[in-house]
Design an enzyme around this catalytic site. Structure first.
Site, PDB file in Angstrom:
ATOM      1  N   THR A   1       0.114  -5.263   0.266  1.00  0.00           N
ATOM      2  CA  THR A   1       0.181  -5.152   1.720  1.00  0.00           C
ATOM      3  C   THR A   1      -0.858  -6.037   2.411  1.00  0.00           C
ATOM      4  O   THR A   1      -1.907  -6.329   1.825  1.00  0.00           O
ATOM      5  CB  THR A   1      -0.053  -3.669   2.110  1.00  0.00           C
ATOM      6  OG1 THR A   1      -0.376  -3.590   3.495  1.00  0.00           O
ATOM      7  CG2 THR A   1      -1.224  -3.051   1.358  1.00  0.00           C
ATOM      8  N   ASP A   2      -0.574  -6.407   3.658  1.00  0.00           N
ATOM      9  CA  ASP A   2      -1.551  -7.178   4.444  1.00  0.00           C
ATOM     10  C   ASP A   2      -2.821  -6.370   4.706  1.00  0.00           C
ATOM     11  O   ASP A   2      -3.869  -6.941   5.033  1.00  0.00           O
ATOM     12  CB  ASP A   2      -0.923  -7.641   5.775  1.00  0.00           C
ATOM     13  CG  ASP A   2      -0.386  -6.517   6.656  1.00  0.00           C
ATOM     14  OD1 ASP A   2      -0.466  -5.345   6.256  1.00  0.00           O
ATOM     15  OD2 ASP A   2       0.122  -6.822   7.757  1.00  0.00           O
ATOM     16  N   GLU A   3      -2.722  -5.039   4.552  1.00  0.00           N
ATOM     17  CA  GLU A   3      -3.877  -4.203   4.895  1.00  0.00           C
ATOM     18  C   GLU A   3      -5.070  -4.445   3.976  1.00  0.00           C
ATOM     19  O   GLU A   3      -6.201  -4.086   4.307  1.00  0.00           O
ATOM     20  CB  GLU A   3      -3.484  -2.720   4.910  1.00  0.00           C
ATOM     21  CG  GLU A   3      -2.393  -2.470   5.943  1.00  0.00           C
ATOM     22  CD  GLU A   3      -2.160  -1.015   6.267  1.00  0.00           C
ATOM     23  OE1 GLU A   3      -3.114  -0.228   6.228  1.00  0.00           O
ATOM     24  OE2 GLU A   3      -1.002  -0.681   6.566  1.00  0.00           O
TER      25      GLU A   3
ATOM     26  N   TYR B   1      -6.419   4.055   1.987  1.00  0.00           N
ATOM     27  CA  TYR B   1      -5.139   3.513   1.490  1.00  0.00           C
ATOM     28  C   TYR B   1      -5.301   2.041   1.134  1.00  0.00           C
ATOM     29  O   TYR B   1      -4.964   1.604   0.031  1.00  0.00           O
ATOM     30  CB  TYR B   1      -4.034   3.674   2.556  1.00  0.00           C
ATOM     31  CG  TYR B   1      -2.837   2.777   2.335  1.00  0.00           C
ATOM     32  CD1 TYR B   1      -2.012   2.940   1.224  1.00  0.00           C
ATOM     33  CD2 TYR B   1      -2.532   1.735   3.235  1.00  0.00           C
ATOM     34  CE1 TYR B   1      -0.918   2.100   1.002  1.00  0.00           C
ATOM     35  CE2 TYR B   1      -1.432   0.897   3.022  1.00  0.00           C
ATOM     36  CZ  TYR B   1      -0.639   1.081   1.910  1.00  0.00           C
ATOM     37  OH  TYR B   1       0.433   0.258   1.686  1.00  0.00           O
TER      38      TYR B   1
ATOM     39  N   LYS C   1      -5.005   0.051  -2.522  1.00  0.00           N
ATOM     40  CA  LYS C   1      -4.080  -1.067  -2.786  1.00  0.00           C
ATOM     41  C   LYS C   1      -4.870  -2.310  -3.221  1.00  0.00           C
ATOM     42  O   LYS C   1      -4.453  -3.037  -4.121  1.00  0.00           O
ATOM     43  CB  LYS C   1      -3.244  -1.385  -1.537  1.00  0.00           C
ATOM     44  CG  LYS C   1      -2.214  -0.347  -1.159  1.00  0.00           C
ATOM     45  CD  LYS C   1      -1.132  -0.141  -2.198  1.00  0.00           C
ATOM     46  CE  LYS C   1      -0.160  -1.300  -2.295  1.00  0.00           C
ATOM     47  NZ  LYS C   1       0.968  -0.997  -3.198  1.00  0.00           N
TER      48      LYS C   1
HETATM   49  N1  LIG Z   1       5.945   0.363   4.417  1.00  0.00           N
HETATM   50  C1  LIG Z   1       5.316  -0.770   4.708  1.00  0.00           C
HETATM   51  O1  LIG Z   1       5.263  -1.181   5.866  1.00  0.00           O
HETATM   52  C2  LIG Z   1       4.692  -1.577   3.608  1.00  0.00           C
HETATM   53  C3  LIG Z   1       4.188  -2.851   3.930  1.00  0.00           C
HETATM   54  C4  LIG Z   1       3.644  -3.627   2.894  1.00  0.00           C
HETATM   55  C5  LIG Z   1       3.598  -3.141   1.612  1.00  0.00           C
HETATM   56  N2  LIG Z   1       4.052  -1.873   1.330  1.00  0.00           N
HETATM   57  C6  LIG Z   1       3.995  -1.405  -0.061  1.00  0.00           C
HETATM   58  O2  LIG Z   1       5.339  -1.277  -0.504  1.00  0.00           O
HETATM   59  C7  LIG Z   1       5.434  -0.204  -1.442  1.00  0.00           C
HETATM   60  C8  LIG Z   1       6.515   0.777  -1.000  1.00  0.00           C
HETATM   61  O3  LIG Z   1       6.185   1.267   0.304  1.00  0.00           O
HETATM   62  P1  LIG Z   1       7.137   2.324   1.034  1.00  0.00           P
HETATM   63  O4  LIG Z   1       6.841   2.244   2.467  1.00  0.00           O
HETATM   64  O5  LIG Z   1       8.521   2.197   0.535  1.00  0.00           O
HETATM   65  O6  LIG Z   1       6.517   3.687   0.463  1.00  0.00           O
HETATM   66  P2  LIG Z   1       7.132   5.167   0.457  1.00  0.00           P
HETATM   67  O7  LIG Z   1       5.962   6.066   0.672  1.00  0.00           O
HETATM   68  O8  LIG Z   1       8.317   5.260   1.364  1.00  0.00           O
HETATM   69  O9  LIG Z   1       7.687   5.333  -1.042  1.00  0.00           O
HETATM   70  C9  LIG Z   1       6.842   5.465  -2.136  1.00  0.00           C
HETATM   71  C10 LIG Z   1       7.681   5.915  -3.323  1.00  0.00           C
HETATM   72  O10 LIG Z   1       6.822   5.980  -4.477  1.00  0.00           O
HETATM   73  C11 LIG Z   1       7.060   7.204  -5.159  1.00  0.00           C
HETATM   74  N3  LIG Z   1       5.834   7.592  -5.860  1.00  0.00           N
HETATM   75  C12 LIG Z   1       4.645   7.970  -5.304  1.00  0.00           C
HETATM   76  N4  LIG Z   1       3.758   8.271  -6.273  1.00  0.00           N
HETATM   77  C13 LIG Z   1       4.370   8.059  -7.467  1.00  0.00           C
HETATM   78  C14 LIG Z   1       3.972   8.175  -8.821  1.00  0.00           C
HETATM   79  N5  LIG Z   1       2.741   8.592  -9.151  1.00  0.00           N
HETATM   80  N6  LIG Z   1       4.860   7.874  -9.784  1.00  0.00           N
HETATM   81  C15 LIG Z   1       6.122   7.455  -9.473  1.00  0.00           C
HETATM   82  N7  LIG Z   1       6.561   7.342  -8.203  1.00  0.00           N
HETATM   83  C16 LIG Z   1       5.701   7.635  -7.197  1.00  0.00           C
HETATM   84  C17 LIG Z   1       7.460   8.186  -4.064  1.00  0.00           C
HETATM   85  O11 LIG Z   1       8.179   9.293  -4.582  1.00  0.00           O
HETATM   86  C18 LIG Z   1       8.290   7.302  -3.150  1.00  0.00           C
HETATM   87  O12 LIG Z   1       9.651   7.294  -3.552  1.00  0.00           O
HETATM   88  C19 LIG Z   1       4.042   0.421  -1.525  1.00  0.00           C
HETATM   89  O13 LIG Z   1       3.398  -0.104  -2.653  1.00  0.00           O
HETATM   90  C20 LIG Z   1       3.353  -0.042  -0.239  1.00  0.00           C
HETATM   91  O14 LIG Z   1       1.961  -0.153  -0.434  1.00  0.00           O
HETATM   92  C21 LIG Z   1       4.612  -1.097   2.301  1.00  0.00           C
END
Ligand SMILES: NC(=O)c1ccc[n+]([C@@H]2O[C@H](COP(=O)([O-])OP(=O)(O)OC[C@H]3O[C@@H](n4cnc5c(N)ncnc54)[C@H](O)[C@@H]3O)[C@@H](O)[C@H]2O)c1
Length: 336
Positions: free
Chosen positions: A124-126, A149, A153
């Site tokens: 993530t950009d964060e 968070y 990451k």
């Molecule tokens: N949402 C955003 O805007 C964004 C932006 C940049 C990067 N990201 C990254 O993208 C990825 C997905 O983000 P998202 O928004 O879909 O997240 P989300 O919270 O919607 O989904 C996370 C998923 O991971 C699963 N999970 C959590 N802990 C687990 C574990 N210990 N073992 C197996 N599964 C597990 C959860 O059940 C869920 O299905 C993350 O790594 C996040 O850091 C998200």
């Protein structure tokens, strides 16, 4: 290719699996997800019967879960699984350390042991921290995370980089800006505002609403990830941005205007501790190297997203009223 996708029942992971199976149905996908409160099996309805799709429920931090999955031969890993909500990490970051740090380490270790051909780590950009009103993050910007968070990451990014350098594990890291679109859990800004506006409830906006994020439509992100996974260079980091810089207040106003709801629903609330002022991404590298750029304009994406939440009311209502409860979930709403 047999691809292990972690966290495929979450927001981005489920959109990604649907997209990957539509454009590359020849690949086999194993979705490993713990089904925390954020994981939802309904996100993949219609996919569960696909001949090249298999779901495994389990925790990425547990060797006993990873062993049989990797023994079945995995060619590539696409790692989405994470705890992802900043506000929850401020309350208690233990689950963030468990999944984002320990879980990522475990996955890297298994990928090394079983000699996978590719490991895509989704970040993530964060991790870059915050910007003032000017400038953008490049892949060379220093890692300066502020929230627990973002720190978790950043830790996982550093471990992934170390596995590339030390163990020659073929790791690629992507860092993306804020995603929005269908199937996003209604605790995040955009779905929270849409679902509350649909119920004519007050819309809580942190501080004065002037914090700036770069918004990207989730399918643009998924397209970039497919490009990076199949064509990206090992050991590299790619920034992914949406050309969609908006203040939080502009985002909420755009939602209300499209929905025909009054701006008087907005209530300003005490700012989030350590709230980063601004993020903005320079994605020149992926554009030049892989020819990717975002296609969906913010105004278009937000209309599509509002329409999706309107048309899928039972999806988010069942989460909010607790009638959807993932198996093994920490969402303790009453099961019916
Ligand atoms: N949402 C955003 O805007 C964004 C932006 C940049 C990067 N990201 C990254 O993208 C990825 C997905 O983000 P998202 O928004 O879909 O997240 P989300 O919270 O919607 O989904 C996370 C998923 O991971 C699963 N999970 C959590 N802990 C687990 C574990 N210990 N073992 C197996 N599964 C597990 C959860 O059940 C869920 O299905 C993350 O790594 C996040 O850091 C998200």
């Amino acid at each position: 290719m047999r691809i292990l996708v972690t966290g495929g029942c979450g927001f981005i992971g489920s959109n990604f699996i649907r997209y990957l199976l539509s454009c590359h149905p020849e690949h086999e996908i194993i979705n490993l997800d713990k089904l925390t409160y954020a994981g939802n099996l309904h996100n993949l309805e219609g996919i569960s019967g696909h001949p090249n799709y298999r779901f495994v429920q389990g925790d990425i931090a547990e060797s006993s879960v990873l062993e049989p999955v990797f023994e079945g031969k995995i060619d590539g890993v696409i790692h989405f699984a994470a705890e992802s909500h900043v506000d929850r990490s401020i309350e208690d970051a233990m689950a963030f350390v468990h999944t984002n740090v320990v879980g990522t380490y475990q996955l890297l270790n298994f990928a090394k042991r079983y000699k996978v051909d590719r490991f895509l780590h989704i970040s993530t950009d964060e991790v870059y921290g915050e910007l003032g009103s000017r400038g953008t993050f490049t892949e060379d910007s220093p890692i300066k995370p502020n929230s627990p968070y973002a720190a978790s990451k950043a830790s996982s990014d550093l471990m992934a980089k170390a596995f590339f350098r030390t163990h020659h594990l073929p790791v690629i890291i992507t860092r993306c800006s804020n995603n929005y679109g269908p199937y996003q859990f209604p605790e995040k800004l955009i779905p929270l505002m849409i679902t509350r506006a649909m119920q004519d409830l007050p819309l809580p906006v942190y501080g004065d609403g002037q914090n700036v994020r770069d918004w990207i439509y989730v399918m643009d992100h998924c397209e970039a990830l497919v490009r990076v996974f199949f064509e990206g260079k090992e050991g590299e980091i790619y920034n992914i941005g949406g050309d969609g810089e908006r203040t939080n207040l502009q985002v909420v106003n755009a939602i209300l205007d499209y929905m025909g709801k009054p701006r008087s629903l907005i209530t300003f609330v005490k700012d989030r501790p350590g709230h980063d002022f601004r993020y903005a991404m320079d994605y020149t590298k992926i554009k030049k190297a892989l020819g990717w750029e975002p296609k969906v304009l913010f105004e278009e994406g937000i209309r599509g997203t509002v329409d999706w939440y309107r048309n899928n009311r039972s999806w988010w209502e069942s989460i909010l009223n607790g009638t959807y409860r993932a198996v093994g979930s920490v969402n303790t709403g009453p099961e019916k």
